[in-house]
Design a protein around this motif. Sequence first.
Motif, PDB file in Angstrom:
ATOM      1  N   ALA A   1      40.517  14.782   0.577  1.00  0.00           N
ATOM      2  CA  ALA A   1      41.040  16.084   0.976  1.00  0.00           C
ATOM      3  C   ALA A   1      39.873  17.007   1.319  1.00  0.00           C
ATOM      4  CB  ALA A   1      41.866  16.673  -0.161  1.00  0.00           C
TER       5      ALA A   1
ATOM      6  N   THR B   1      48.064  15.609   0.778  1.00  0.00           N
ATOM      7  CA  THR B   1      47.412  15.866   2.061  1.00  0.00           C
ATOM      8  C   THR B   1      45.948  15.473   2.002  1.00  0.00           C
ATOM      9  OG1 THR B   1      48.903  17.671   2.638  1.00  0.00           O
ATOM     10  CG2 THR B   1      46.734  17.658   3.696  1.00  0.00           C
ATOM     11  N   ALA B   2      45.535  14.614   2.942  1.00  0.00           N
ATOM     12  CA  ALA B   2      44.161  14.105   2.965  1.00  0.00           C
ATOM     13  C   ALA B   2      43.998  13.177   4.153  1.00  0.00           C
ATOM     14  CB  ALA B   2      43.849  13.347   1.682  1.00  0.00           C
TER      15      ALA B   2
ATOM     16  N   THR C   1      49.341  14.902   6.451  1.00  0.00           N
ATOM     17  CA  THR C   1      49.532  16.298   6.086  1.00  0.00           C
ATOM     18  C   THR C   1      50.968  16.479   5.586  1.00  0.00           C
ATOM     19  OG1 THR C   1      47.960  17.005   7.781  1.00  0.00           O
ATOM     20  CG2 THR C   1      49.441  18.681   6.867  1.00  0.00           C
TER      21      THR C   1
END
Length: 118
Positions: free
Chosen positions: A40, A91-92, A115
């Motif tokens: 992230a 998310t990452a 995302t």
Amino acid sequence: QVQLVESGGGLVQAGGSLRLSCAASGRTFGSYAMGWFRQAPGKEREFVAAIGWRRGNTYYRDSVKGRFTISRDNAKSMVYLQMNSLKPEDTAVYYCAAGVTTSDYNIWGQGTQVTVSS
């Protein structure tokens, strides 16, 4: 040497699902342990899941247990990460990796962005 290409990332709402795919080239794919990692923004890369080459044992970080599933298809030289009940904290950029064991990776893909919106 195995080369890895990830796909399947994208934008999804919280609670949704995505399946990441990792295509591997090379004849020796079946003898590699495979893993998924993520990074992230502003954070270090972290382990997500792994699958062994011999018996297909699987391993997960605690925060994804019960939500993510790693699998492999040696005949197609593919590794998958099924991600369900996604959360914004998932998310990452997700990376596929190959190595001698599930704790030692030396081949990495270019990553695919995931995302999760709240």
